[in-house]
Design a protein around this motif. Sequence first.
Motif, short mmCIF file in Angstrom:
data_model
loop_
_atom_site.label_atom_id
_atom_site.label_comp_id
_atom_site.label_asym_id
_atom_site.label_seq_id
_atom_site.Cartn_x
_atom_site.Cartn_y
_atom_site.Cartn_z
N PRO A 1 -10.55 -25.29 28.25
CA PRO A 1 -9.43 -25.95 28.93
C PRO A 1 -9.56 -25.92 30.46
N LEU A 2 -10.08 -24.81 30.98
CA LEU A 2 -10.27 -24.73 32.43
C LEU A 2 -11.34 -25.72 32.89
N ALA A 3 -12.41 -25.85 32.12
CA ALA A 3 -13.47 -26.80 32.47
C ALA A 3 -12.94 -28.23 32.45
N VAL A 4 -12.15 -28.56 31.42
CA VAL A 4 -11.59 -29.92 31.31
C VAL A 4 -10.62 -30.19 32.46
N GLY A 5 -9.74 -29.24 32.74
CA GLY A 5 -8.76 -29.43 33.81
C GLY A 5 -9.41 -29.56 35.17
N THR A 6 -10.38 -28.69 35.45
CA THR A 6 -11.05 -28.75 36.75
C THR A 6 -11.89 -30.01 36.89
N GLY A 7 -12.60 -30.37 35.82
CA GLY A 7 -13.41 -31.57 35.87
C GLY A 7 -12.57 -32.81 36.11
N THR A 8 -11.44 -32.92 35.42
CA THR A 8 -10.55 -34.06 35.61
C THR A 8 -10.01 -34.10 37.03
N ALA A 9 -9.64 -32.92 37.56
CA ALA A 9 -9.11 -32.86 38.92
C ALA A 9 -10.15 -33.30 39.95
N LEU A 10 -11.40 -32.86 39.79
CA LEU A 10 -12.45 -33.24 40.74
C LEU A 10 -12.68 -34.76 40.72
N ILE A 11 -12.66 -35.35 39.54
CA ILE A 11 -12.87 -36.80 39.44
C ILE A 11 -11.71 -37.54 40.11
N LEU A 12 -10.47 -37.09 39.86
CA LEU A 12 -9.33 -37.75 40.46
C LEU A 12 -9.34 -37.62 41.98
N VAL A 13 -9.72 -36.46 42.49
CA VAL A 13 -9.80 -36.27 43.95
C VAL A 13 -10.83 -37.21 44.56
N SER A 14 -11.98 -37.36 43.90
CA SER A 14 -13.02 -38.25 44.43
C SER A 14 -12.53 -39.69 44.46
N LEU A 15 -11.84 -40.12 43.41
CA LEU A 15 -11.34 -41.50 43.36
C LEU A 15 -10.23 -41.73 44.39
N LEU A 16 -9.31 -40.79 44.50
CA LEU A 16 -8.22 -40.93 45.46
C LEU A 16 -8.76 -40.93 46.90
N ALA A 17 -9.76 -40.11 47.17
CA ALA A 17 -10.35 -40.08 48.51
C ALA A 17 -11.06 -41.40 48.81
N ALA A 18 -11.77 -41.95 47.82
CA ALA A 18 -12.44 -43.24 48.02
C ALA A 18 -11.42 -44.34 48.24
N LEU A 19 -10.30 -44.30 47.50
CA LEU A 19 -9.24 -45.29 47.68
C LEU A 19 -8.59 -45.15 49.05
N ALA A 20 -8.35 -43.91 49.49
CA ALA A 20 -7.73 -43.67 50.79
C ALA A 20 -8.63 -44.11 51.94
N SER A 21 -9.95 -44.08 51.72
CA SER A 21 -10.87 -44.48 52.79
C SER A 21 -10.78 -45.97 53.09
N GLY A 22 -10.25 -46.74 52.14
CA GLY A 22 -10.13 -48.17 52.34
C GLY A 22 -11.41 -48.94 52.13
N ASN A 23 -12.47 -48.25 51.72
CA ASN A 23 -13.76 -48.91 51.49
C ASN A 23 -13.85 -49.29 50.02
#
Length: 310
Positions: free
Chosen positions: A108-130
């Motif tokens: 469960p910790l691996a799934v939760g952390t993995g999902t969080a890392l993916i979401l952070v990467s996508l949100l950061a890419a979206l926030a960059s405007g690129n």
Amino acid sequence: MAEQLPATPAPTLTPAAPTPGPGARAAGLLRACRPKQWLKNLLVLAAPGTAGVLTDPGVLGWTALTFALFCLAASGTYLLNDARDVHRDRLHERKRHRPVAAGTVPVPLAVGTGTALILVSLLAALASGNLPLLAVLLGYLALTTAYTLWLKDITVVDIAAVAGCHVLRAIAGGVVIGVPLTAWFVIVVSLAALLVVAGKREAELRNPGSDGARAALDGYSRSYLVQIRTMASAAMIVTYCLWALEGGADQAPDGFRAASIVPFFVFVLRYHQLVDRGVGEEPEEIALRDRPLQLCLFALVALVGLGIYT
């Protein structure tokens, strides 16, 4: 008088494995993110580097951001992959020591952390405007997800999928700054990725501990994978030579680029030698430990850099 029976010894209980403490769990989680494999994300430097724009501070900033986002996304997919394959990894001679398979990191910790890392990467890419960067990152995550769920067990397709992930890293480095990707660049990167992945599969096939750990391996033979390596490296060398010897309409080929053919060729030969020894299962370990390979790469980058930036 009744016969006295000997006393039955009490059963010996095997002590349960100690629950990992917070420190061990955190260290295991970091190891499960596979930071050594972040080396693959240096491919984002390839397109801006060969375009001659890495000296621009703005380009460096975007490239660094792309590298960081792909590190987050890749680590997230590694955690999700390990969580899904936990039972299969426990049967593997080497992979059973991975933190998730070994129980250091709970699923469960691996799934939760993995999902969080993916979401952070996508949100950061979206926030960059690129938006081009976001599109390539989404494509990378879609391909890695498909690989985790289905493609890893389909012979030949699994090689193409992993090679495609490498190519998307290189493409991301170009689209994030708007650098056009030449045919030379895409072909060389694609063939290099195919070479590395075929060598990885060949090393897995050699390893007895891999029997039954990956269904796609049953469809390969060592001779077939050697043929893939040979074809990929031959086509890659020819393509690279054509690029390195290419001159302008009224110009001779650049001397530094032409000279870079030598370390490039030796680099490929050395990699083949290492794979033939059965050490290609972890390409990042080869890059970190093999000094001749590192020297060839340094000479290659230096000569190409001199040819582009001088």
